[in-house]
Design a protein around this motif. Structure first.
Motif, PDB file in Angstrom:
ATOM      1  N   CYS A   9      10.106  14.282   6.714  1.00 19.83           N
ATOM      2  CA  CYS A   9       8.719  14.128   6.254  1.00 19.83           C
ATOM      3  C   CYS A   9       8.413  12.662   5.960  1.00 19.83           C
ATOM      4  O   CYS A   9       7.343  12.158   6.308  1.00 19.83           O
ATOM      5  CB  CYS A   9       8.467  14.977   5.015  1.00 19.83           C
ATOM      6  SG  CYS A   9       8.458  16.747   5.332  1.00 19.83           S
ATOM      7  N   GLN A  10       9.350  11.972   5.321  1.00 22.33           N
ATOM      8  CA  GLN A  10       9.162  10.549   5.010  1.00 22.33           C
ATOM      9  C   GLN A  10       9.070   9.718   6.292  1.00 22.33           C
ATOM     10  O   GLN A  10       8.244   8.800   6.383  1.00 22.33           O
ATOM     11  CB  GLN A  10      10.301  10.038   4.136  1.00 22.33           C
ATOM     12  CG  GLN A  10      10.264  10.600   2.730  1.00 22.33           C
ATOM     13  CD  GLN A  10      11.527  10.272   1.943  1.00 22.33           C
ATOM     14  OE1 GLN A  10      12.299   9.399   2.312  1.00 22.33           O
ATOM     15  NE2 GLN A  10      11.724  10.987   0.853  1.00 22.33           N
ATOM     16  N   GLU A  13       5.699  10.301   7.866  1.00 21.80           N
ATOM     17  CA  GLU A  13       4.694   9.572   7.095  1.00 21.80           C
ATOM     18  C   GLU A  13       4.728   8.079   7.422  1.00 21.80           C
ATOM     19  O   GLU A  13       3.686   7.447   7.604  1.00 21.80           O
ATOM     20  CB  GLU A  13       4.923   9.791   5.603  1.00 21.80           C
ATOM     21  CG  GLU A  13       3.879   9.115   4.748  1.00 21.80           C
ATOM     22  CD  GLU A  13       4.079   9.363   3.263  1.00 21.80           C
ATOM     23  OE1 GLU A  13       3.069   9.301   2.549  1.00 21.80           O
ATOM     24  OE2 GLU A  13       5.219   9.600   2.824  1.00 21.80           O
ATOM     25  N   LYS A  14       5.911   7.519   7.537  1.00 18.73           N
ATOM     26  CA  LYS A  14       6.031   6.089   7.872  1.00 18.73           C
ATOM     27  C   LYS A  14       5.489   5.797   9.265  1.00 18.73           C
ATOM     28  O   LYS A  14       4.873   4.755   9.490  1.00 18.73           O
ATOM     29  CB  LYS A  14       7.471   5.625   7.724  1.00 18.73           C
ATOM     30  CG  LYS A  14       7.869   5.525   6.272  1.00 18.73           C
ATOM     31  CD  LYS A  14       9.288   5.104   6.076  1.00 18.73           C
ATOM     32  CE  LYS A  14       9.528   5.150   4.582  1.00 18.73           C
ATOM     33  NZ  LYS A  14      10.726   4.671   4.112  1.00 18.73           N
ATOM     34  N   LEU A  17       1.807   5.740   8.883  1.00 22.34           N
ATOM     35  CA  LEU A  17       1.359   4.587   8.094  1.00 22.34           C
ATOM     36  C   LEU A  17       1.488   3.259   8.834  1.00 22.34           C
ATOM     37  O   LEU A  17       0.740   2.328   8.551  1.00 22.34           O
ATOM     38  CB  LEU A  17       2.161   4.495   6.785  1.00 22.34           C
ATOM     39  CG  LEU A  17       1.784   5.489   5.701  1.00 22.34           C
ATOM     40  CD1 LEU A  17       2.805   5.442   4.570  1.00 22.34           C
ATOM     41  CD2 LEU A  17       0.384   5.225   5.186  1.00 22.34           C
ATOM     42  N   ASP A  28      -1.663   5.786   1.484  1.00 21.98           N
ATOM     43  CA  ASP A  28      -2.153   7.155   1.564  1.00 21.98           C
ATOM     44  C   ASP A  28      -2.663   7.439   2.980  1.00 21.98           C
ATOM     45  O   ASP A  28      -3.548   6.753   3.472  1.00 21.98           O
ATOM     46  CB  ASP A  28      -3.274   7.302   0.536  1.00 21.98           C
ATOM     47  CG  ASP A  28      -3.759   8.710   0.349  1.00 21.98           C
ATOM     48  OD1 ASP A  28      -3.435   9.581   1.164  1.00 21.98           O
ATOM     49  OD2 ASP A  28      -4.483   8.934  -0.632  1.00 21.98           O
ATOM     50  N   THR A  29      -2.117   8.449   3.631  1.00 16.90           N
ATOM     51  CA  THR A  29      -2.546   8.809   4.986  1.00 16.90           C
ATOM     52  C   THR A  29      -3.735   9.769   4.988  1.00 16.90           C
ATOM     53  O   THR A  29      -4.362   9.966   6.030  1.00 16.90           O
ATOM     54  CB  THR A  29      -1.396   9.467   5.783  1.00 16.90           C
ATOM     55  OG1 THR A  29      -0.980  10.644   5.087  1.00 16.90           O
ATOM     56  CG2 THR A  29      -0.235   8.515   5.961  1.00 16.90           C
ATOM     57  N   TRP A  30      -4.040  10.375   3.852  1.00 18.07           N
ATOM     58  CA  TRP A  30      -5.058  11.417   3.803  1.00 18.07           C
ATOM     59  C   TRP A  30      -6.445  10.968   4.263  1.00 18.07           C
ATOM     60  O   TRP A  30      -7.103  11.703   5.013  1.00 18.07           O
ATOM     61  CB  TRP A  30      -5.128  12.050   2.419  1.00 18.07           C
ATOM     62  CG  TRP A  30      -6.130  13.150   2.355  1.00 18.07           C
ATOM     63  CD1 TRP A  30      -7.284  13.178   1.621  1.00 18.07           C
ATOM     64  CD2 TRP A  30      -6.105  14.389   3.065  1.00 18.07           C
ATOM     65  NE1 TRP A  30      -7.964  14.340   1.840  1.00 18.07           N
ATOM     66  CE2 TRP A  30      -7.256  15.106   2.721  1.00 18.07           C
ATOM     67  CE3 TRP A  30      -5.214  14.963   3.987  1.00 18.07           C
ATOM     68  CZ2 TRP A  30      -7.554  16.361   3.243  1.00 18.07           C
ATOM     69  CZ3 TRP A  30      -5.509  16.208   4.507  1.00 18.07           C
ATOM     70  CH2 TRP A  30      -6.656  16.896   4.139  1.00 18.07           C
ATOM     71  N   ASP A  62      -0.550  12.444  -2.434  1.00 18.28           N
ATOM     72  CA  ASP A  62      -1.226  12.338  -1.143  1.00 18.28           C
ATOM     73  C   ASP A  62      -1.284  13.669  -0.387  1.00 18.28           C
ATOM     74  O   ASP A  62      -0.264  14.245  -0.053  1.00 18.28           O
ATOM     75  CB  ASP A  62      -0.489  11.268  -0.327  1.00 18.28           C
ATOM     76  CG  ASP A  62      -1.041  11.070   1.064  1.00 18.28           C
ATOM     77  OD1 ASP A  62      -2.138  11.580   1.364  1.00 18.28           O
ATOM     78  OD2 ASP A  62      -0.379  10.379   1.850  1.00 18.28           O
ATOM     79  N   GLY A  64      -2.042  13.924   2.553  1.00 14.71           N
ATOM     80  CA  GLY A  64      -1.446  13.653   3.859  1.00 14.71           C
ATOM     81  C   GLY A  64       0.006  14.122   3.902  1.00 14.71           C
ATOM     82  O   GLY A  64       0.467  14.634   4.918  1.00 14.71           O
ATOM     83  N   ARG A  65       0.707  13.978   2.797  1.00 14.50           N
ATOM     84  CA  ARG A  65       2.090  14.465   2.722  1.00 14.50           C
ATOM     85  C   ARG A  65       2.125  15.988   2.805  1.00 14.50           C
ATOM     86  O   ARG A  65       3.015  16.563   3.424  1.00 14.50           O
ATOM     87  CB  ARG A  65       2.755  13.990   1.430  1.00 14.50           C
ATOM     88  CG  ARG A  65       3.017  12.517   1.419  1.00 14.50           C
ATOM     89  CD  ARG A  65       3.668  12.085   0.145  1.00 14.50           C
ATOM     90  NE  ARG A  65       3.887  10.649   0.178  1.00 14.50           N
ATOM     91  CZ  ARG A  65       4.245   9.944  -0.855  1.00 14.50           C
ATOM     92  NH1 ARG A  65       4.430  10.519  -2.026  1.00 14.50           N
ATOM     93  NH2 ARG A  65       4.417   8.641  -0.734  1.00 14.50           N
ATOM     94  N   ILE A  68       1.612  16.927   6.451  1.00 15.13           N
ATOM     95  CA  ILE A  68       2.835  16.745   7.240  1.00 15.13           C
ATOM     96  C   ILE A  68       3.748  17.959   7.076  1.00 15.13           C
ATOM     97  O   ILE A  68       4.274  18.490   8.056  1.00 15.13           O
ATOM     98  CB  ILE A  68       3.570  15.449   6.839  1.00 15.13           C
ATOM     99  CG1 ILE A  68       2.763  14.228   7.289  1.00 15.13           C
ATOM    100  CG2 ILE A  68       4.983  15.409   7.421  1.00 15.13           C
ATOM    101  CD1 ILE A  68       3.240  12.912   6.688  1.00 15.13           C
TER     102      ILE A  68
END
Length: 129
Positions: A9-10, A13-14, A17, A28-30, A62, A64-65, A68
């Motif tokens: 997940c990390q 997210e990276k 981002l 924050d990806t949201w 977030d 966004g997390r 994901i």
């Protein structure tokens, strides 16, 4: 949840981002992910359902997390990446030219992500009633 799934997940997210144009210092990806549906419709309508689940999540972090995790649970990661790159204007608005999403190899990367659908994830999600 196991450590390996959290690391995945990390990493996702990276990837989202990297090169993202954001005002948030926390990364924050949201805002980007939640604006997708206003710009273009996904080929896979299940993504809209998952976006709604993330939107209703009862979290202080977030969304966004959350998305994901939901996307991994539903085997839609490659579809999410394909949705993001489907609109060139959206990419230009949200990403810098050096980002992963603008890479000439992004189609190959998306193809590799489809292999994750062989894995069943059961990542916890907390949603509001």
């Amino acid at each position: 949840d196991d450590i390996g799934a959290d690391h995945l997940c990390q990493c996702v997210e990276k990837c989202l981002l990297f090169g993202l144009r954001t005002k948030s210092k926390s990364g924050d990806t949201w805002p980007m992910l939640s604006s997708l549906e206003r710009h273009c419709k996904p080929k896979n309508s299940a993504l809209l359902v998952q976006l709604g689940i993330a939107r209703r999540a009862a979290v202080n972090w977030d969304r966004g997390r959350v998305l994901i995790r939901v996307i991994l649970n539903e085997k839609l990661l490659s579809s999410l990446f394909a949705w993001i790159i489907s609109d060139e204007n959206f990419l230009k608005r949200w990403y810098r030219p050096y980002c992963l999403m603008c890479s000439p190899r992004i189609q190959e990367i998306i193809g590799n992500l489809t292999q994750l659908s062989a894995v069943t994830f059961r990542l916890g999600i907390i949603t509001k009633p």
